[in-house]
Design a protein around this motif. Structure first.
Motif, PDB file in Angstrom:
ATOM      1  N   TRP A 164       0.839  -1.188   0.000  1.00  0.00           N
ATOM      2  CA  TRP A 164       0.000   0.000   0.000  1.00  0.00           C
ATOM      3  C   TRP A 164       0.880   1.246   0.000  1.00  0.00           C
ATOM      4  O   TRP A 164       2.049   1.192   0.380  1.00  0.00           O
ATOM      5  CB  TRP A 164      -0.950   0.001   1.208  1.00  0.00           C
ATOM      6  CG  TRP A 164      -0.252   0.081   2.545  1.00  0.00           C
ATOM      7  CD1 TRP A 164       0.056   1.211   3.242  1.00  0.00           C
ATOM      8  CD2 TRP A 164       0.247  -1.009   3.325  1.00  0.00           C
ATOM      9  NE1 TRP A 164       0.710   0.900   4.420  1.00  0.00           N
ATOM     10  CE2 TRP A 164       0.821  -0.456   4.494  1.00  0.00           C
ATOM     11  CE3 TRP A 164       0.251  -2.402   3.167  1.00  0.00           C
ATOM     12  CZ2 TRP A 164       1.400  -1.243   5.483  1.00  0.00           C
ATOM     13  CZ3 TRP A 164       0.829  -3.181   4.157  1.00  0.00           C
ATOM     14  CH2 TRP A 164       1.392  -2.602   5.286  1.00  0.00           C
ATOM     15  N   ARG A 165       0.327   2.328  -0.462  1.00  0.00           N
ATOM     16  CA  ARG A 165       1.084   3.574  -0.546  1.00  0.00           C
ATOM     17  C   ARG A 165       1.026   4.348   0.754  1.00  0.00           C
ATOM     18  O   ARG A 165      -0.015   4.468   1.386  1.00  0.00           O
ATOM     19  CB  ARG A 165       0.544   4.447  -1.677  1.00  0.00           C
ATOM     20  CG  ARG A 165       1.015   4.036  -3.046  1.00  0.00           C
ATOM     21  CD  ARG A 165       0.639   5.056  -4.102  1.00  0.00           C
ATOM     22  NE  ARG A 165       1.254   6.364  -3.876  1.00  0.00           N
ATOM     23  CZ  ARG A 165       1.259   7.360  -4.763  1.00  0.00           C
ATOM     24  NH1 ARG A 165       0.687   7.181  -5.947  1.00  0.00           N
ATOM     25  NH2 ARG A 165       1.836   8.507  -4.489  1.00  0.00           N
ATOM     26  N   GLU A 166       2.177   4.848   1.137  1.00  0.00           N
ATOM     27  CA  GLU A 166       2.280   5.818   2.235  1.00  0.00           C
ATOM     28  C   GLU A 166       3.188   6.943   1.754  1.00  0.00           C
ATOM     29  O   GLU A 166       4.413   6.778   1.674  1.00  0.00           O
ATOM     30  CB  GLU A 166       2.854   5.172   3.503  1.00  0.00           C
ATOM     31  CG  GLU A 166       1.886   4.253   4.215  1.00  0.00           C
ATOM     32  CD  GLU A 166       2.403   3.767   5.565  1.00  0.00           C
ATOM     33  OE1 GLU A 166       3.518   4.200   5.964  1.00  0.00           O
ATOM     34  OE2 GLU A 166       1.703   2.958   6.215  1.00  0.00           O
ATOM     35  N   GLY A 167       2.578   8.066   1.373  1.00  0.00           N
ATOM     36  CA  GLY A 167       3.355   9.184   0.846  1.00  0.00           C
ATOM     37  C   GLY A 167       4.033   8.827  -0.449  1.00  0.00           C
ATOM     38  O   GLY A 167       3.391   8.384  -1.405  1.00  0.00           O
ATOM     39  N   ASP A 168       5.343   8.983  -0.490  1.00  0.00           N
ATOM     40  CA  ASP A 168       6.095   8.698  -1.709  1.00  0.00           C
ATOM     41  C   ASP A 168       6.760   7.322  -1.662  1.00  0.00           C
ATOM     42  O   ASP A 168       7.787   7.093  -2.300  1.00  0.00           O
ATOM     43  CB  ASP A 168       7.141   9.791  -1.957  1.00  0.00           C
ATOM     44  CG  ASP A 168       8.118   9.926  -0.798  1.00  0.00           C
ATOM     45  OD1 ASP A 168       7.930   9.230   0.228  1.00  0.00           O
ATOM     46  OD2 ASP A 168       9.069  10.725  -0.913  1.00  0.00           O
ATOM     47  N   GLU A 169       6.159   6.404  -0.903  1.00  0.00           N
ATOM     48  CA  GLU A 169       6.697   5.044  -0.793  1.00  0.00           C
ATOM     49  C   GLU A 169       5.576   4.006  -0.901  1.00  0.00           C
ATOM     50  O   GLU A 169       4.409   4.281  -0.626  1.00  0.00           O
ATOM     51  CB  GLU A 169       7.405   4.849   0.559  1.00  0.00           C
ATOM     52  CG  GLU A 169       8.679   5.651   0.730  1.00  0.00           C
ATOM     53  CD  GLU A 169       9.321   5.384   2.077  1.00  0.00           C
ATOM     54  OE1 GLU A 169      10.555   5.221   2.125  1.00  0.00           O
ATOM     55  OE2 GLU A 169       8.586   5.345   3.093  1.00  0.00           O
ATOM     56  N   TRP A 170       5.989   2.795  -1.297  1.00  0.00           N
ATOM     57  CA  TRP A 170       5.143   1.613  -1.170  1.00  0.00           C
ATOM     58  C   TRP A 170       5.627   0.832   0.049  1.00  0.00           C
ATOM     59  O   TRP A 170       6.835   0.705   0.288  1.00  0.00           O
ATOM     60  CB  TRP A 170       5.263   0.718  -2.396  1.00  0.00           C
ATOM     61  CG  TRP A 170       4.562   1.219  -3.631  1.00  0.00           C
ATOM     62  CD1 TRP A 170       5.119   1.902  -4.670  1.00  0.00           C
ATOM     63  CD2 TRP A 170       3.174   1.063  -3.937  1.00  0.00           C
ATOM     64  NE1 TRP A 170       4.165   2.192  -5.616  1.00  0.00           N
ATOM     65  CE2 TRP A 170       2.955   1.681  -5.196  1.00  0.00           C
ATOM     66  CE3 TRP A 170       2.087   0.471  -3.291  1.00  0.00           C
ATOM     67  CZ2 TRP A 170       1.712   1.713  -5.814  1.00  0.00           C
ATOM     68  CZ3 TRP A 170       0.844   0.493  -3.900  1.00  0.00           C
ATOM     69  CH2 TRP A 170       0.659   1.122  -5.146  1.00  0.00           C
ATOM     70  N   VAL A 171       4.670   0.306   0.825  1.00  0.00           N
ATOM     71  CA  VAL A 171       4.990  -0.522   1.984  1.00  0.00           C
ATOM     72  C   VAL A 171       4.512  -1.939   1.688  1.00  0.00           C
ATOM     73  O   VAL A 171       3.344  -2.147   1.345  1.00  0.00           O
ATOM     74  CB  VAL A 171       4.315   0.004   3.259  1.00  0.00           C
ATOM     75  CG1 VAL A 171       4.731  -0.843   4.470  1.00  0.00           C
ATOM     76  CG2 VAL A 171       4.672   1.471   3.496  1.00  0.00           C
ATOM     77  N   ILE A 172       5.416  -2.912   1.796  1.00  0.00           N
ATOM     78  CA  ILE A 172       5.119  -4.301   1.426  1.00  0.00           C
ATOM     79  C   ILE A 172       5.129  -5.177   2.674  1.00  0.00           C
ATOM     80  O   ILE A 172       6.065  -5.130   3.481  1.00  0.00           O
ATOM     81  CB  ILE A 172       6.152  -4.837   0.408  1.00  0.00           C
ATOM     82  CG1 ILE A 172       6.211  -3.930  -0.821  1.00  0.00           C
ATOM     83  CG2 ILE A 172       5.821  -6.272   0.000  1.00  0.00           C
ATOM     84  CD1 ILE A 172       7.342  -4.251  -1.773  1.00  0.00           C
ATOM     85  N   GLU A 173       4.075  -5.975   2.823  1.00  0.00           N
ATOM     86  CA  GLU A 173       3.966  -6.847   3.994  1.00  0.00           C
ATOM     87  C   GLU A 173       3.379  -8.196   3.571  1.00  0.00           C
ATOM     88  O   GLU A 173       2.402  -8.255   2.805  1.00  0.00           O
ATOM     89  CB  GLU A 173       3.075  -6.221   5.054  1.00  0.00           C
ATOM     90  CG  GLU A 173       3.025  -7.030   6.368  1.00  0.00           C
ATOM     91  CD  GLU A 173       2.274  -6.292   7.452  1.00  0.00           C
ATOM     92  OE1 GLU A 173       2.842  -6.128   8.544  1.00  0.00           O
ATOM     93  OE2 GLU A 173       1.128  -5.883   7.206  1.00  0.00           O
ATOM     94  N   GLY A 174       3.986  -9.268   4.062  1.00  0.00           N
ATOM     95  CA  GLY A 174       3.496 -10.610   3.751  1.00  0.00           C
ATOM     96  C   GLY A 174       4.644 -11.578   3.564  1.00  0.00           C
ATOM     97  O   GLY A 174       5.814 -11.246   3.836  1.00  0.00           O
TER      98      GLY A 174
END
Length: 434
Positions: free
Chosen positions: A154-164
């Motif tokens: 998911w996007r947070e500001g100017d980054e993608w956050v990856i979880e799993g």
């Protein structure tokens, strides 16, 4: 279909055959540990490999799966099939010739979908053989079924956050970057939910839970990583292709991977058959040469016939890729994928049997081949998925029978034939009576 080749290319194949048998197969003996061909930390192995790679490059045979604009020869799949038959004899062959999986597939989708910046950072070092890569698609709870994937971004500001989590991410422990397929658009249709990301392997938050050993690897030297992405942060430009295009990219990548696996298995089967032939003329039992026994002859003949049929299927799939529109070879690639493990299993089983107790040990290549069979049944998608794909393609082009009985129902067809030719039969009968 024409599988003939020009004399100049035949010279290349002859050189490859000698080089692989005399030089590259020795690397399997000198550095036999599983995945050692990818271990950039083994300085001795890398130095030996670089010398061999230099000879390959001097012959103009480096990374021949690539198009000319990427530094390859643009040979096409039929010529690649003939080359991969030779390379398939040895674990080190694809690395020495710059066409090892998963790097080939990763290079292809980078070439097709990468930005200029992504190509400069990841593609060129990969093509030069300076780094290795990982493809992280399957998941522990889902296998290869993308509809069940839960690793998300998911996007947070100017980054993608990856979880799993990701499962069976080959070569991660020696890779420089990972191409990960994760869910970014969960509200979309199943095949439009995923996107792909380019992630340096040392990015904070990537946890190598353990390196899983395959059946033909030492237990303490696995090279298929079980990964956890613990809120891994990457910039927006880390996405490969567009949002929701992950499945499209995966299909572009996996089709080539499947047919290249099939090409190399032809080489493995040829090596097993050659071992059977040599054993048959070298060993005596029951007072006769092994090859004089009728059942042994049948085993060798069956293996040769199965291999020839399979080889022609692989070549036909390659020919379709070369000569017909994109996607036309899908069914034949699936056929080659399904037949691959079956043919490999049957030929290697016979070879093991003819070698007796020796065939069951690690003192010949046969044990390693035998333990590689189950992996081929699930590599690049379970066999059953491709059986369904083949059947669907055939059924889609099949019309239902008109009427109560099948179209080949003999009484119905006989009645139709008699009605159709009634006048002609009557005329012939009158002529015969006169």
């Amino acid at each position: 279909m024409d599988f003939s080749i020009d004399p100049e290319f035949q010279e290349k194949l002859d050189w490859m055959n000698r080089f692989v048998r005399e030089e590259v197969e020795a690397m399997d003996l000198l550095f036999p540990q599983g995945s050692e061909q990818f271990n950039i930390r083994n300085r001795k192995a890398r130095a030996m490999a670089k010398k061999l790679q230099a000879r390959v490059k001097a012959q103009g045979l480096w990374a021949c799966h690539l198009t000319p604009e990427l530094g390859g020869k643009g040979y096409g799949q039929v010529k690649l099939a003939l080359m991969n038959e030779i390379l398939g004899r040895t674990s080190w062959g694809p690395v020495v010739f710059g066409c090892a999986a998963p790097d080939t597939g990763n290079a292809e989708i980078l070439a097709m979908f990468g930005t200029p910046e992504q190509k400069a950072r990841y593609l060129q070092p990969l093509l030069d053989g300076e780094i290795f890569s990982t493809y992280a698609m399957t998941e522990p709870q889902a296998g290869a079924d993308p509809k069940e994937f839960t690793c998300r971004a998911w996007r947070e500001g100017d980054e993608w956050v990856i979880e799993g989590e990701k499962w069976y991410a080959s070569n991660f422990k020696v890779s420089s970057f990972v191409i990960a397929m994760v869910v970014t658009n969960p509200e979309n249709a199943p095949h439009e939910r995923m996107s792909m990301f380019l992630i340096p392997s040392d990015t904070p938050g990537i946890v190598d839970i353990r390196d899983v050993a395959g059946m033909n690897d030492p237990v303490d030297n696995g090279h298929h990583a079980y990964l956890r992405f613990d809120k891994v942060r990457v910039p927006l430009d880390a996405m490969l292709g567009g949002p929701g295009q992950g499945f499209k990219l995966a299909q572009a990548r996996l089709g080539g991977g499947r047919i290249h696996h099939a090409m190399r298995v032809v080489g493995q089967c040829q090596r097993a058959l050659e071992m059977m032939q040599e054993r048959a003329v070298s060993r005596r039992t029951q007072g006769r040469q092994l090859g004089d026994h009728q059942m042994v002859k049948a085993m060798i003949a069956d293996s040769a016939m199965e291999l020839e049929m399979y080889r022609l299927l692989v070549l036909k799939a390659a020919w379709i890729i070369d000569t017909q529109p994109h996607g036309a070879a899908r069914m034949h690639i699936a056929m080659a994928k399904v037949a691959m493990a079956r043919v490999y299993h049957d030929i290697v089983r016979r070879a093991v049997h003819l070698h007796g107790a020796l065939g069951t040990t690690h003192e010949t290549p046969l044990a390693r081949m035998w333990m590689g069979v189950p992996m081929l049944s699930v590599a690049d998608g379970p066999t059953e998925v491709h059986q369904v794909q083949i059947a669907n393609a055939l059924l889609k082009q099949t019309a239902p029978a008109q009427g109560l009985f099948p179209s080949e129902h003999i009484p119905t067809r006989t009645a139709e034939a008699e009605a159709r030719y009634a006048a002609e039969l009557a005329e012939i009968e009158r002529e015969l009576a006169a």
